[in-house]
Scaffold this active site. Structure first.
Site, PDB file in Angstrom:
ATOM      1  N   PHE A  21       0.819  -1.266  -0.092  1.00 56.11           N
ATOM      2  CA  PHE A  21       0.017  -0.079   0.030  1.00 56.11           C
ATOM      3  C   PHE A  21       0.838   1.071  -0.078  1.00 56.11           C
ATOM      4  O   PHE A  21       0.825   1.787   1.110  1.00 56.11           O
ATOM      5  CB  PHE A  21      -0.903   0.046   1.056  1.00 56.11           C
ATOM      6  CG  PHE A  21      -1.769  -1.371   1.305  1.00 56.11           C
ATOM      7  CD1 PHE A  21      -2.938  -1.447   0.529  1.00 56.11           C
ATOM      8  CD2 PHE A  21      -1.461  -2.168   2.255  1.00 56.11           C
ATOM      9  CE1 PHE A  21      -3.481  -2.626   0.669  1.00 56.11           C
ATOM     10  CE2 PHE A  21      -2.053  -3.432   2.368  1.00 56.11           C
ATOM     11  CZ  PHE A  21      -3.312  -3.678   1.696  1.00 56.11           C
ATOM     12  N   GLY A  50       5.144  -0.824  10.543  1.00 60.97           N
ATOM     13  CA  GLY A  50       4.119  -1.301   9.331  1.00 60.97           C
ATOM     14  C   GLY A  50       4.700  -1.779   8.399  1.00 60.97           C
ATOM     15  O   GLY A  50       5.034  -0.643   7.373  1.00 60.97           O
ATOM     16  N   SER A  56       7.107  -0.564   1.311  1.00 61.45           N
ATOM     17  CA  SER A  56       7.869   0.746   1.812  1.00 61.45           C
ATOM     18  C   SER A  56       9.245   0.477   2.159  1.00 61.45           C
ATOM     19  O   SER A  56      10.082   1.652   2.034  1.00 61.45           O
ATOM     20  CB  SER A  56       6.945   1.430   2.844  1.00 61.45           C
ATOM     21  OG  SER A  56       6.778   0.609   4.026  1.00 61.45           O
ATOM     22  N   ASP A  75       6.996  -5.027  12.297  1.00 59.34           N
ATOM     23  CA  ASP A  75       5.448  -5.560  12.138  1.00 59.34           C
ATOM     24  C   ASP A  75       5.361  -6.790  12.857  1.00 59.34           C
ATOM     25  O   ASP A  75       6.298  -7.610  12.685  1.00 59.34           O
ATOM     26  CB  ASP A  75       5.508  -5.744  10.593  1.00 59.34           C
ATOM     27  CG  ASP A  75       4.155  -5.625  10.094  1.00 59.34           C
ATOM     28  OD1 ASP A  75       3.126  -6.222  10.714  1.00 59.34           O
ATOM     29  OD2 ASP A  75       3.565  -4.929   9.209  1.00 59.34           O
ATOM     30  N   SER A 128       4.247  -3.538  18.031  1.00 59.39           N
ATOM     31  CA  SER A 128       4.976  -2.088  17.934  1.00 59.39           C
ATOM     32  C   SER A 128       5.240  -1.695  19.622  1.00 59.39           C
ATOM     33  O   SER A 128       6.290  -1.055  19.930  1.00 59.39           O
ATOM     34  CB  SER A 128       4.340  -1.351  17.046  1.00 59.39           C
ATOM     35  OG  SER A 128       4.715   0.032  17.268  1.00 59.39           O
ATOM     36  N   ASP A 145       3.521   3.913   9.685  1.00 64.26           N
ATOM     37  CA  ASP A 145       2.349   3.410   8.894  1.00 64.26           C
ATOM     38  C   ASP A 145       1.656   1.782   9.296  1.00 64.26           C
ATOM     39  O   ASP A 145       1.546   0.918   8.658  1.00 64.26           O
ATOM     40  CB  ASP A 145       3.083   3.190   7.312  1.00 64.26           C
ATOM     41  CG  ASP A 145       2.051   2.679   6.386  1.00 64.26           C
ATOM     42  OD1 ASP A 145       0.781   3.344   6.572  1.00 64.26           O
ATOM     43  OD2 ASP A 145       2.416   2.112   5.497  1.00 64.26           O
ATOM     44  N   HIS A 148      -4.048   1.723  11.896  1.00 68.60           N
ATOM     45  CA  HIS A 148      -4.890   3.006  11.652  1.00 68.60           C
ATOM     46  C   HIS A 148      -5.728   3.126  12.561  1.00 68.60           C
ATOM     47  O   HIS A 148      -6.315   4.320  12.348  1.00 68.60           O
ATOM     48  CB  HIS A 148      -5.020   3.177  10.136  1.00 68.60           C
ATOM     49  CG  HIS A 148      -3.854   3.185   9.384  1.00 68.60           C
ATOM     50  ND1 HIS A 148      -2.661   2.895   9.797  1.00 68.60           N
ATOM     51  CD2 HIS A 148      -3.642   3.597   7.986  1.00 68.60           C
ATOM     52  CE1 HIS A 148      -1.699   3.108   8.755  1.00 68.60           C
ATOM     53  NE2 HIS A 148      -2.472   3.547   7.692  1.00 68.60           N
ATOM     54  N   ARG A 155      -0.669   5.058  20.083  1.00 66.85           N
ATOM     55  CA  ARG A 155       0.222   4.311  20.830  1.00 66.85           C
ATOM     56  C   ARG A 155       1.700   4.148  19.957  1.00 66.85           C
ATOM     57  O   ARG A 155       2.614   4.209  20.647  1.00 66.85           O
ATOM     58  CB  ARG A 155      -0.192   3.004  21.066  1.00 66.85           C
ATOM     59  CG  ARG A 155      -1.199   3.050  22.457  1.00 66.85           C
ATOM     60  CD  ARG A 155      -1.075   1.585  22.943  1.00 66.85           C
ATOM     61  NE  ARG A 155      -1.326   0.443  21.966  1.00 66.85           N
ATOM     62  CZ  ARG A 155      -1.451  -0.873  22.360  1.00 66.85           C
ATOM     63  NH1 ARG A 155      -1.143  -1.165  23.556  1.00 66.85           N
ATOM     64  NH2 ARG A 155      -1.731  -1.714  21.505  1.00 66.85           N
TER      65      ARG A 155
HETATM   66  N1  SAH Z   1       4.121   0.057   4.619  1.00 64.99           N
HETATM   67  C1  SAH Z   1       3.292  -1.064   4.215  1.00 64.99           C
HETATM   68  C2  SAH Z   1       1.942  -1.286   4.496  1.00 64.99           C
HETATM   69  C3  SAH Z   1       1.545  -1.339   6.076  1.00 64.99           C
HETATM   70  S1  SAH Z   1      -0.090  -1.714   6.531  1.00 64.99           S
HETATM   71  C4  SAH Z   1       3.446  -0.854   2.783  1.00 64.99           C
HETATM   72  O1  SAH Z   1       4.506  -0.230   1.986  1.00 64.99           O
HETATM   73  O2  SAH Z   1       2.825  -1.487   1.988  1.00 64.99           O
HETATM   74  C5  SAH Z   1      -0.058  -1.845   8.249  1.00 64.99           C
HETATM   75  C6  SAH Z   1       0.863  -2.868   8.738  1.00 64.99           C
HETATM   76  O3  SAH Z   1       0.857  -2.644  10.296  1.00 64.99           O
HETATM   77  C7  SAH Z   1       0.352  -4.267   8.641  1.00 64.99           C
HETATM   78  O4  SAH Z   1       1.216  -5.219   7.997  1.00 64.99           O
HETATM   79  C8  SAH Z   1       0.085  -4.733  10.073  1.00 64.99           C
HETATM   80  O5  SAH Z   1       0.646  -6.089  10.554  1.00 64.99           O
HETATM   81  C9  SAH Z   1       1.215  -3.874  10.865  1.00 64.99           C
HETATM   82  N2  SAH Z   1       0.613  -3.470  12.204  1.00 64.99           N
HETATM   83  C10 SAH Z   1      -0.675  -3.230  12.706  1.00 64.99           C
HETATM   84  N3  SAH Z   1      -0.529  -2.938  14.181  1.00 64.99           N
HETATM   85  C11 SAH Z   1       0.870  -3.361  14.639  1.00 64.99           C
HETATM   86  C12 SAH Z   1       1.098  -3.564  15.804  1.00 64.99           C
HETATM   87  N4  SAH Z   1       0.763  -3.205  16.983  1.00 64.99           N
HETATM   88  N5  SAH Z   1       2.438  -3.888  15.945  1.00 64.99           N
HETATM   89  C13 SAH Z   1       3.269  -4.141  14.617  1.00 64.99           C
HETATM   90  N6  SAH Z   1       2.567  -4.139  13.387  1.00 64.99           N
HETATM   91  C14 SAH Z   1       1.541  -3.735  13.367  1.00 64.99           C
HETATM   92 MG    MG Z   2      -0.165   3.313   4.567  1.00 69.15          MG
END
Ligand code: SAH
Ligand code: MG
Length: 218
Positions: A21, A50, A56, A75, A128, A145, A148, A155
């Site tokens: 994404f 993320g 990314s 992640d 995270s 990222d 969301h 946090r």
């Molecule tokens: N940057 C990515 C898109 C990230 S999507 C790209 O370029 O495509 C959001 C990501 O955040 C997901 O893979 C999800 O597993 C991660 N995520 C969500 N909450 C999280 C947490 N508490 N700890 C670690 N990773 C988390």
């Molecule tokens: Mg994003």
């Protein structure tokens, strides 16, 4: 910005082809701003929250490799709420048939391998806030990222922004000032950063916002 050519261009081609994404113009902005921090910014590794399938991480990794920096790609690879079955961004082939849970780690690993970034991008597999709580190394670049939702986004902001060095770059993705375009929490944490007075606005490309830390504290 001009075409980097050579090895960075090769990595950028992998970034564009990778699953995930990150629109090409925003990814290119990630690369360009990261490159500036690599040359002129403070010492220290970079971290993204993320990573999903590594898209990314390839854009940032292309700049990190050129600058001799390390990128930590954090992640838990179980997907955010919005990636789970029944939600908008669900991709059913990313569900592990044995556990029945999402698992993006195998694809992330292949993406980083194929881009030749295994010496530059270090995967951190975990939650995270748990990692942020024990992190001690000042960061030169922080890209947020991750989840969301309201709680995950705030946090991440509270857990990671204190680790960003002065003059370091804070990049936040999926910032939508108009609620019709997307969810509020990334916009809310961007607003927190701006309102804190500790950041200077550097750039905005699509939903990507780029800020530079000008003072300690959040
Ligand atoms: N940057 C990515 C898109 C990230 S999507 C790209 O370029 O495509 C959001 C990501 O955040 C997901 O893979 C999800 O597993 C991660 N995520 C969500 N909450 C999280 C947490 N508490 N700890 C670690 N990773 C988390
Ligand atoms: Mg994003």
């Amino acid at each position: 910005m001009s075409d980097p050519g050579g090895r960075p261009a090769e990595v950028l081609a992998h970034a564009e082809a990778a699953r995930g994404f990150m629109p090409a113009d925003e990814g290119r902005a990630l690369f360009d701003h990261a490159g500036t921090v690599g040359q002129h910014g403070p010492d220290g590794p970079w971290l993204e929250v993320g990573s999903y399938c590594g898209k990314s991480a390839c854009y940032l990794g292309a700049a990190a490799e050129a600058a001799g920096r390390q990128l930590f790609a954090l992640d838990h690879h179980r997907g955010s709420d919005e990636n789970q079955a029944g939600w908008e961004h669900h991709e059913p082939d990313l569900v592990d048939p044995v556990t029945g849970r999402m698992d993006t780690l195998p694809i992330f690993r292949r993406t980083i391998h194929d881009a030749g970034l295994e010496g530059t991008v270090v995967a951190l597999v975990g939650d995270s806030p748990s990692v942020a709580a024990v992190w001690r190394t000042p960061l030169a670049l922080l890209f947020i990222d991750g989840g969301h939702g309201t709680e995950p986004a705030h946090r991440d902001y509270e857990g990671w922004v204190p680790h960003l060095a002065v003059d370091g770059l804070l990049l936040i993705h999926d910032v939508f000032p108009d609620p019709a375009d997307g969810g509020r929490p990334p916009f809310e944490i961007w607003t927190r950063a701006v309102d804190s007075g500790a950041f200077t606005e550097v750039d905005a490309v699509g939903s990507l916002r780029v800020l530079r830390r000008n003072a300690a504290g959040i």
